[in-house]
Design a protein around this motif. Structure first.
Motif, mmCIF file in Angstrom:
data_model
loop_
_atom_site.group_PDB
_atom_site.id
_atom_site.type_symbol
_atom_site.label_atom_id
_atom_site.label_comp_id
_atom_site.label_asym_id
_atom_site.label_seq_id
_atom_site.Cartn_x
_atom_site.Cartn_y
_atom_site.Cartn_z
ATOM 1 N N GLY A 84 0.790 -1.226 0.000
ATOM 2 C CA GLY A 84 0.000 0.000 0.000
ATOM 3 C C GLY A 84 0.820 1.273 0.000
ATOM 4 O O GLY A 84 0.320 2.343 0.362
ATOM 5 N N GLN A 85 2.083 1.179 -0.414
ATOM 6 C CA GLN A 85 2.922 2.370 -0.451
ATOM 7 C C GLN A 85 2.456 3.305 -1.565
ATOM 8 O O GLN A 85 2.071 2.850 -2.647
ATOM 9 C CB GLN A 85 4.387 1.981 -0.673
ATOM 10 C CG GLN A 85 4.987 1.177 0.467
ATOM 11 C CD GLN A 85 6.419 0.753 0.186
ATOM 12 O OE1 GLN A 85 7.025 1.167 -0.810
ATOM 13 N NE2 GLN A 85 6.972 -0.084 1.048
ATOM 14 N N ASN A 379 -0.866 -6.487 -14.117
ATOM 15 C CA ASN A 379 -2.277 -6.615 -13.757
ATOM 16 C C ASN A 379 -2.451 -6.489 -12.243
ATOM 17 O O ASN A 379 -3.134 -7.287 -11.593
ATOM 18 C CB ASN A 379 -2.858 -7.943 -14.246
ATOM 19 C CG ASN A 379 -4.380 -7.956 -14.190
ATOM 20 O OD1 ASN A 379 -5.025 -6.903 -14.153
ATOM 21 N ND2 ASN A 379 -4.957 -9.157 -14.154
ATOM 22 N N LEU A 380 -1.808 -5.450 -11.698
ATOM 23 C CA LEU A 380 -1.861 -5.186 -10.261
ATOM 24 C C LEU A 380 -2.210 -3.732 -10.019
ATOM 25 O O LEU A 380 -1.790 -2.850 -10.776
ATOM 26 C CB LEU A 380 -0.503 -5.467 -9.598
ATOM 27 C CG LEU A 380 -0.041 -6.915 -9.456
ATOM 28 C CD1 LEU A 380 1.373 -6.945 -8.888
ATOM 29 C CD2 LEU A 380 -0.990 -7.708 -8.560
ATOM 30 N N SER A 381 -2.950 -3.489 -8.965
ATOM 31 C CA SER A 381 -3.203 -2.125 -8.503
ATOM 32 C C SER A 381 -3.386 -2.178 -7.001
ATOM 33 O O SER A 381 -3.815 -3.211 -6.458
ATOM 34 C CB SER A 381 -4.461 -1.542 -9.163
ATOM 35 O OG SER A 381 -5.618 -2.191 -8.681
ATOM 36 N N ASP A 387 -8.620 -4.873 -1.916
ATOM 37 C CA ASP A 387 -10.003 -5.337 -1.874
ATOM 38 C C ASP A 387 -10.136 -6.852 -1.958
ATOM 39 O O ASP A 387 -11.137 -7.412 -1.498
ATOM 40 C CB ASP A 387 -10.797 -4.702 -3.030
ATOM 41 C CG ASP A 387 -10.902 -3.192 -2.885
ATOM 42 O OD1 ASP A 387 -10.684 -2.690 -1.764
ATOM 43 O OD2 ASP A 387 -11.190 -2.521 -3.902
ATOM 44 N N SER A 388 -9.143 -7.524 -2.557
ATOM 45 C CA SER A 388 -9.303 -8.958 -2.799
ATOM 46 C C SER A 388 -8.547 -9.840 -1.817
ATOM 47 O O SER A 388 -8.837 -11.035 -1.722
ATOM 48 C CB SER A 388 -8.844 -9.294 -4.226
ATOM 49 O OG SER A 388 -7.486 -8.944 -4.412
ATOM 50 N N LEU A 389 -7.582 -9.287 -1.097
ATOM 51 C CA LEU A 389 -6.769 -10.108 -0.187
ATOM 52 C C LEU A 389 -6.730 -9.481 1.196
ATOM 53 O O LEU A 389 -6.612 -8.265 1.331
ATOM 54 C CB LEU A 389 -5.349 -10.254 -0.748
ATOM 55 C CG LEU A 389 -5.264 -10.985 -2.102
ATOM 56 C CD1 LEU A 389 -3.907 -10.771 -2.726
ATOM 57 C CD2 LEU A 389 -5.531 -12.472 -1.918
ATOM 58 N N GLY A 390 -6.796 -10.338 2.189
ATOM 59 C CA GLY A 390 -6.973 -9.832 3.540
ATOM 60 C C GLY A 390 -5.742 -9.244 4.191
ATOM 61 O O GLY A 390 -5.785 -8.138 4.731
ATOM 62 N N ASP A 394 -0.375 -12.179 2.307
ATOM 63 C CA ASP A 394 -1.078 -12.751 1.149
ATOM 64 C C ASP A 394 -0.963 -11.830 -0.069
ATOM 65 O O ASP A 394 -0.816 -12.290 -1.201
ATOM 66 C CB ASP A 394 -2.551 -12.972 1.494
ATOM 67 C CG ASP A 394 -2.757 -14.122 2.469
ATOM 68 O OD1 ASP A 394 -1.836 -14.951 2.610
ATOM 69 O OD2 ASP A 394 -3.832 -14.182 3.104
ATOM 70 N N ARG A 395 -1.047 -10.520 0.175
ATOM 71 C CA ARG A 395 -0.946 -9.573 -0.933
ATOM 72 C C ARG A 395 0.436 -9.632 -1.586
ATOM 73 O O ARG A 395 0.567 -9.599 -2.816
ATOM 74 C CB ARG A 395 -1.250 -8.150 -0.460
ATOM 75 C CG ARG A 395 -2.691 -7.939 -0.035
ATOM 76 C CD ARG A 395 -3.026 -6.467 0.088
ATOM 77 N NE ARG A 395 -2.304 -5.805 1.152
ATOM 78 C CZ ARG A 395 -2.708 -5.722 2.416
ATOM 79 N NH1 ARG A 395 -3.868 -6.285 2.767
ATOM 80 N NH2 ARG A 395 -2.004 -5.091 3.319
#
Length: 488
Positions: A84-85, A379-381, A387-390, A394-395
């Motif tokens: 999330g940087q 294909n990453l944002s 939103d898809s990984l907790g 995992d991200r």
């Protein structure tokens, strides 16, 4: 983003995207890891698998090392997204866009230096009347070399027929030049040859042109290029272009004088073995990024190998290729220019030169475009990952899966390769820990060579001959142009 062949990159030094190794772990000679990016690793087996199954990658340490550095750049980028940087913040943008920021800063500083070279109307009048520099127009009837006498005569006849019309045309010479002249360089400019001083033209043209008063038109003049009709336009017709021309000349002269004085005042001087050090550095960009070996001394500082590598990273890649073959004197002049640019940027900072809002918008647009393109390649944002990984672990694992999949597809020729912009890569490396290990690289080469040899003996499809075709860039334009601008 500039599109390059992956094999081209693994065979040649990359740009500024490879900063110094953040951590140099003590690997054993039988290391199982080729590279690390924070706590993620590129294994010997994965690297060997990529290379042994592709005829595009030479099975040699240099190629594997380059491929490993590409992986590090992408791994650090993907991890930054997963964590999330904010890669679009001002600090990251300024560091990643250093070549553009430096170029624009120099341009603003240069504007301050050349303010005094703006001419008033009276000064323009005086310069035109003095006649040291002049503007000429011409219409050329070109005669090719070794043309037949009949062709020469025909062209002369055409010029002589047009001459009375030119003399009667008054201010319409430009229209006639556009219509009749055979000189492609000037006909679109109304026949104008720009501002010139004595000695810039061949003798026959020069002798006729410099005899003309303002508004005067020559007769038909023969030169090695053919037949000319020459005119010296009055100031009223060319005031703006004449002003711009003399201001540019004054600025150019002022720049040369300023840089020469800077060289003398700051005693800029390359060390005796500087050319040899430069050639060695260009052959080993990675190993040179932390080198403190001095190349140039000047009053108050020096240029070291690591500084050179940074500057070269902001220039066209052809510079890296050309420097090892350049003569000593040319390399020394290049080093003096680097020192001058370094000092000019220091002076710009001392003068508190700031960029304009338009400058920052340009920088922001280029930087944001690069981030967007890199995210789309993987294909990453940040939003998709959030939103898809907790959790963060995992991200990161998911993001690294995308990196490894992309690298696999590129090596196999199933995806276009786009490098992480060099100074963005440098910024990401400065914020993380990373390593490309020589022992791991060597082991991966050995493993790939063995796998390919086994495949060859078995008659498998993975066998590759020494002259295998190299990977070529994918067709079609890159999605965004982030070509480097060279700071002066």
């Amino acid at each position: 983003m500039r599109r390059l062949s992956l094999v081209l990159l693994v065979l040649m030094p990359l740009g500024g995207g490879m900063a110094c190794n953040g951590v140099r772990d003590a690997f054993t000679p039988r290391a199982d890891v080729v590279a690390r990016a924070n706590d993620q690793t590129l294994s010997v087996e994965r690297m060997a698998g990529w290379a042994s199954s592709s005829k595009q990658v030479p099975l040699e340490p240099l190629a594997f090392s380059r491929l490993s550095h590409i992986w590090v750049d992408y791994a650090l980028f993907a991890q930054a997204l997963a964590k999330g940087q904010n890669l679009r913040d001002s600090a990251t943008m300024t560091a990643a866009m250093w070549p553009v920021v430096s170029q624009l800063k120099w341009e603003r500083f240069h504007e301050k230096l050349t303010t005094a070279s703006t001419f008033t109307e009276k000064q323009v009048d005086s310069a035109y009347e003095a006649g040291e520099v002049r503007v000429f127009q011409h219409i050329l009837f070109q005669v090719p070399p070794n043309a037949a006498p009949t062709v020469d005569a025909q062209k002369r006849h055409q010029a002589e027929q047009l001459l009375p019309q030119v003399r009667a045309a008054d201010g319409r010479f430009g229209q006639l030049a556009t219509r009749y002249s055979d000189d492609p360089g000037s006909k679109t400019q109304g026949g104008s040859l720009g501002l010139s001083g004595r000695g810039q033209f061949v003798a026959a043209f020069e002798d006729a042109a410099w005899q003309l008063p303002p508004g005067g038109v020559s007769g038909v003049v023969k030169s090695p290029f053919g037949y000319h009709i020459i005119r010296r336009p009055p100031l009223s017709e060319v005031r703006d272009s004449f002003r711009n021309g003399i201001e540019e000349r004054v600025q150019f002269h002022g720049d040369s004088v300023y840089l020469d004085s800077l060289t003398v005042k700051r005693r800029i001087e390359p060390v005796s073995r500087a050319p040899a050090y430069v050639r060695a550095a260009m052959q080993d960009i990675d190993g040179s990024r932390t080198s403190r070996r001095t190349l140039v001394n000047y009053r108050g500082g020096s240029i070291r190998v690591r500084d050179l590598v940074r500057w070269v990273g902001a220039m066209d890649p052809s510079v890296t290729q050309a420097l090892p073959q350049a003569p000593d004197e040319q390399i020394n002049q290049f080093l003096k220019a680097i020192a001058q640019r370094e000092l000019l940027l220091q002076q710009a900072d001392s003068a508190k030169v700031s960029l304009t809002p338009d400058d920052w918008r340009q920088i922001r647009t280029e930087h944001d475009s690069a981030i967007t393109v890199l995210g789309s390649i993987l294909n990453l944002s940040p939003e998709m990952l959030r939103d898809s990984l907790g959790n963060e672990r995992d991200r990161i694992n998911f993001a690294m899966g995308r990196v490894n999949d992309y690298m696999d597809r590129v090596v196999q020729g199933r995806a276009r390769f786009f490098p992480v912009p060099p100074f963005l890569g440098e910024t990401l490396r400065a914020r993380g820990s990373w390593n490309v290990d020589d022992a791991g690289v060597r082991r991966a080469v050995e493993r790939a060579q063995q796998t390919r040899a086994d495949s060859t003996r078995a008659g498998g499809a993975g066998a590759g001959a020494a002259g295998a075709p190299r990977m070529t860039p994918a067709p079609g334009p890159a999605p965004v142009d982030t070509s480097r601008r060279n700071p002066r």
